[in-house]
Design a protein around this motif. Sequence first.
Motif, PDB file in Angstrom:
ATOM      1  N   ASP A   1       6.637  -9.554  -7.288  1.00 27.74           N
ATOM      2  CA  ASP A   1       6.701 -11.013  -7.369  1.00 27.74           C
ATOM      3  C   ASP A   1       7.005 -11.568  -5.977  1.00 27.74           C
ATOM      4  O   ASP A   1       7.980 -11.160  -5.345  1.00 27.74           O
ATOM      5  CB  ASP A   1       7.802 -11.431  -8.353  1.00 27.74           C
ATOM      6  N   GLY A   2       6.170 -12.505  -5.505  1.00 26.67           N
ATOM      7  CA  GLY A   2       6.317 -13.031  -4.157  1.00 26.67           C
ATOM      8  C   GLY A   2       7.472 -13.992  -3.975  1.00 26.67           C
ATOM      9  O   GLY A   2       7.755 -14.398  -2.842  1.00 26.67           O
ATOM     10  N   LYS A   3       8.160 -14.364  -5.046  1.00 29.68           N
ATOM     11  CA  LYS A   3       9.315 -15.257  -4.934  1.00 29.68           C
ATOM     12  C   LYS A   3      10.632 -14.524  -5.152  1.00 29.68           C
ATOM     13  O   LYS A   3      11.596 -14.723  -4.426  1.00 29.68           O
ATOM     14  CB  LYS A   3       9.183 -16.408  -5.931  1.00 29.68           C
ATOM     15  N   THR A   4      10.670 -13.668  -6.157  1.00 28.78           N
ATOM     16  CA  THR A   4      11.911 -12.939  -6.451  1.00 28.78           C
ATOM     17  C   THR A   4      11.926 -11.554  -5.834  1.00 28.78           C
ATOM     18  O   THR A   4      12.980 -10.921  -5.765  1.00 28.78           O
ATOM     19  CB  THR A   4      12.089 -12.791  -7.964  1.00 28.78           C
ATOM     20  N   PHE A   5      10.737 -11.057  -5.424  1.00 29.44           N
ATOM     21  CA  PHE A   5      10.570  -9.722  -4.854  1.00 29.44           C
ATOM     22  C   PHE A   5      10.858  -8.622  -5.870  1.00 29.44           C
ATOM     23  O   PHE A   5      11.101  -7.464  -5.500  1.00 29.44           O
ATOM     24  CB  PHE A   5      11.424  -9.532  -3.592  1.00 29.44           C
ATOM     25  N   ALA A   6      10.837  -8.983  -7.142  1.00 28.78           N
ATOM     26  CA  ALA A   6      10.981  -7.981  -8.197  1.00 28.78           C
ATOM     27  C   ALA A   6       9.690  -7.174  -8.308  1.00 28.78           C
ATOM     28  O   ALA A   6       8.584  -7.726  -8.207  1.00 28.78           O
ATOM     29  CB  ALA A   6      11.279  -8.658  -9.528  1.00 28.78           C
ATOM     30  N   ILE A   7       9.813  -5.881  -8.512  1.00 29.43           N
ATOM     31  CA  ILE A   7       8.635  -5.028  -8.682  1.00 29.43           C
ATOM     32  C   ILE A   7       8.093  -5.220 -10.089  1.00 29.43           C
ATOM     33  O   ILE A   7       8.807  -5.070 -11.078  1.00 29.43           O
ATOM     34  CB  ILE A   7       9.001  -3.557  -8.423  1.00 29.43           C
ATOM     35  N   LEU A   8       6.805  -5.574 -10.172  1.00 33.33           N
ATOM     36  CA  LEU A   8       6.179  -5.880 -11.452  1.00 33.33           C
ATOM     37  C   LEU A   8       5.518  -4.669 -12.095  1.00 33.33           C
ATOM     38  O   LEU A   8       5.592  -4.481 -13.300  1.00 33.33           O
ATOM     39  CB  LEU A   8       5.144  -6.996 -11.271  1.00 33.33           C
ATOM     40  N   LYS A   9       4.852  -3.859 -11.287  1.00 30.84           N
ATOM     41  CA  LYS A   9       4.193  -2.678 -11.850  1.00 30.84           C
ATOM     42  C   LYS A   9       3.758  -1.759 -10.725  1.00 30.84           C
ATOM     43  O   LYS A   9       3.732  -2.152  -9.549  1.00 30.84           O
ATOM     44  CB  LYS A   9       2.978  -3.081 -12.699  1.00 30.84           C
ATOM     45  N   LYS A  10       3.403  -0.532 -11.099  1.00 30.09           N
ATOM     46  CA  LYS A  10       2.820   0.445 -10.186  1.00 30.09           C
ATOM     47  C   LYS A  10       1.386   0.695 -10.622  1.00 30.09           C
ATOM     48  O   LYS A  10       1.102   0.796 -11.820  1.00 30.09           O
ATOM     49  CB  LYS A  10       3.612   1.749 -10.205  1.00 30.09           C
ATOM     50  N   ILE A  11       0.481   0.802  -9.665  1.00 31.76           N
ATOM     51  CA  ILE A  11      -0.944   0.925  -9.961  1.00 31.76           C
ATOM     52  C   ILE A  11      -1.471   2.210  -9.347  1.00 31.76           C
ATOM     53  O   ILE A  11      -1.468   2.377  -8.119  1.00 31.76           O
ATOM     54  CB  ILE A  11      -1.719  -0.291  -9.404  1.00 31.76           C
TER      55      ILE A  11
ATOM     56  N   THR B   1       0.825  -1.205   0.000  1.00 31.55           N
ATOM     57  CA  THR B   1       0.000   0.000   0.000  1.00 31.55           C
ATOM     58  C   THR B   1       0.865   1.264   0.000  1.00 31.55           C
ATOM     59  O   THR B   1       0.867   2.060   0.927  1.00 31.55           O
ATOM     60  CB  THR B   1      -0.971   0.006   1.198  1.00 31.55           C
ATOM     61  N   SER B   2       1.599   1.405  -1.070  1.00 34.73           N
ATOM     62  CA  SER B   2       2.288   2.652  -1.398  1.00 34.73           C
ATOM     63  C   SER B   2       1.345   3.452  -2.302  1.00 34.73           C
ATOM     64  O   SER B   2       0.255   2.992  -2.636  1.00 34.73           O
ATOM     65  CB  SER B   2       3.593   2.350  -2.130  1.00 34.73           C
ATOM     66  N   LYS B   3       1.764   4.648  -2.688  1.00 37.14           N
ATOM     67  CA  LYS B   3       0.985   5.396  -3.674  1.00 37.14           C
ATOM     68  C   LYS B   3       1.920   5.930  -4.742  1.00 37.14           C
ATOM     69  O   LYS B   3       2.718   6.819  -4.457  1.00 37.14           O
ATOM     70  CB  LYS B   3       0.199   6.524  -3.021  1.00 37.14           C
ATOM     71  N   PRO B   4       1.848   5.372  -5.961  1.00 35.75           N
ATOM     72  CA  PRO B   4       0.913   4.336  -6.401  1.00 35.75           C
ATOM     73  C   PRO B   4       1.202   2.987  -5.743  1.00 35.75           C
ATOM     74  O   PRO B   4       2.301   2.757  -5.227  1.00 35.75           O
ATOM     75  CB  PRO B   4       1.159   4.271  -7.920  1.00 35.75           C
ATOM     76  N   VAL B   5       0.189   2.104  -5.760  1.00 36.09           N
ATOM     77  CA  VAL B   5       0.336   0.772  -5.184  1.00 36.09           C
ATOM     78  C   VAL B   5       1.412   0.003  -5.944  1.00 36.09           C
ATOM     79  O   VAL B   5       1.524   0.105  -7.172  1.00 36.09           O
ATOM     80  CB  VAL B   5      -1.014   0.023  -5.251  1.00 36.09           C
ATOM     81  N   THR B   6       2.228  -0.738  -5.203  1.00 32.38           N
ATOM     82  CA  THR B   6       3.311  -1.520  -5.799  1.00 32.38           C
ATOM     83  C   THR B   6       2.902  -2.989  -5.894  1.00 32.38           C
ATOM     84  O   THR B   6       2.535  -3.589  -4.895  1.00 32.38           O
ATOM     85  CB  THR B   6       4.594  -1.405  -4.966  1.00 32.38           C
ATOM     86  N   MET B   7       2.982  -3.552  -7.105  1.00 32.86           N
ATOM     87  CA  MET B   7       2.747  -4.978  -7.316  1.00 32.86           C
ATOM     88  C   MET B   7       4.114  -5.647  -7.495  1.00 32.86           C
ATOM     89  O   MET B   7       4.957  -5.155  -8.248  1.00 32.86           O
ATOM     90  CB  MET B   7       1.878  -5.189  -8.563  1.00 32.86           C
TER      91      MET B   7
END
Length: 356
Positions: free
Chosen positions: A108-118, A100-106
């Motif tokens: 990967d639950g295994k690599t912890f790589a950031i996939l996108k901002k929403i 719950t950042s702004k924008p929301v951060t999506m």
Amino acid sequence: MARKLFVIAGLALLTPLSGFAQSADNGPYKVVKIQLVDGDGGFDYVTADPDGRNLYVARSGQAGHIGVFNLDTLAQVGDMTGVSAHGGAVDSASGHGFATSKPVTMFDGKTFAILKKIDVQGNPDGYLNDPYNHHFYILSHAAPNITVLDDKDGSILGTIDIGGAPEQSVADGKGKIYVDIEDKAAIAVIDADTMKMVGKYDLSSKGGGCAGLALDVKNDILFAACRDNKNMVILSATDGHIITDLPIGNGCDGAAFNPNTMEAFSSQGDGTLTVIKEDSPTSFRVEETVPTPARAKTLTLDPKTNQVYLITAEFGPVPAPPPNAPPPPAGTPAWMRGPRAPMIPHSFQILVVGKD
């Protein structure tokens, strides 16, 4: 993925820090480990991922990041830099996490790589991931109160107005979501399929300022941890009738229920963790008050080990208030009234509460 690790050596069992003194034994639960963790930023929520065996600790501010720790050893296994968030959770089925950042951060639950901002409206704060339909709920004190995301791809499915400031929420796994409304002394009931509020339970006869919420799914019982009267209001999730209330500490900001032990937990900023035992669906008692370091006001449960995790830090002297500062809102706990004391560097810590 940034892999800079910040772990400082874990302290021995029950190492006392300033402001934390163990009282005489009054029950089976103790602070069994204190792990010092480096890194800057404020803090709010902590979240266990029992399936992935990770613990997510969000830090906020200019140096915001999300530290990821092994749930069993507390060794740091990842760090998502540049993410100022209140907290986050992972959906085991999709493997996707949201913060719950702004924008929301999506991520990967295994690599912890950031996939996108929403991009979302409101101010993302609390959160809930519901395995019933794999939706992620973002709670905001400002409208819209709740934004619903699809765990699969992070798409925005809709928003929900509950008419007040949401704090903690819980899901029954059968299509119902319950959200405590902090400023309305109420609990909203949401239909997960229609994404609409279908009911509201009034708690005003017992108090308000409810900031923690837990659920006994088997017996349909809600535990609302409330600040105004420093009590846990226990009520039916089916129709909202209040069963009883019990005393807790001052400044609660989180609750959890362990179906393995039939115990509800409430964490308070005054340095207490309240354990409430459910002896039957109509009989409850305060089983224990566990001393913790001050400001350990949020918690998360690992149902696989029956351990509770909290976060806090040490703080320096409180600076003098500015001249003509407005008074704090009514009912604000003393430890939350401004100005805030500065955090002592390198004092941030993860606490593990369990049985010896």
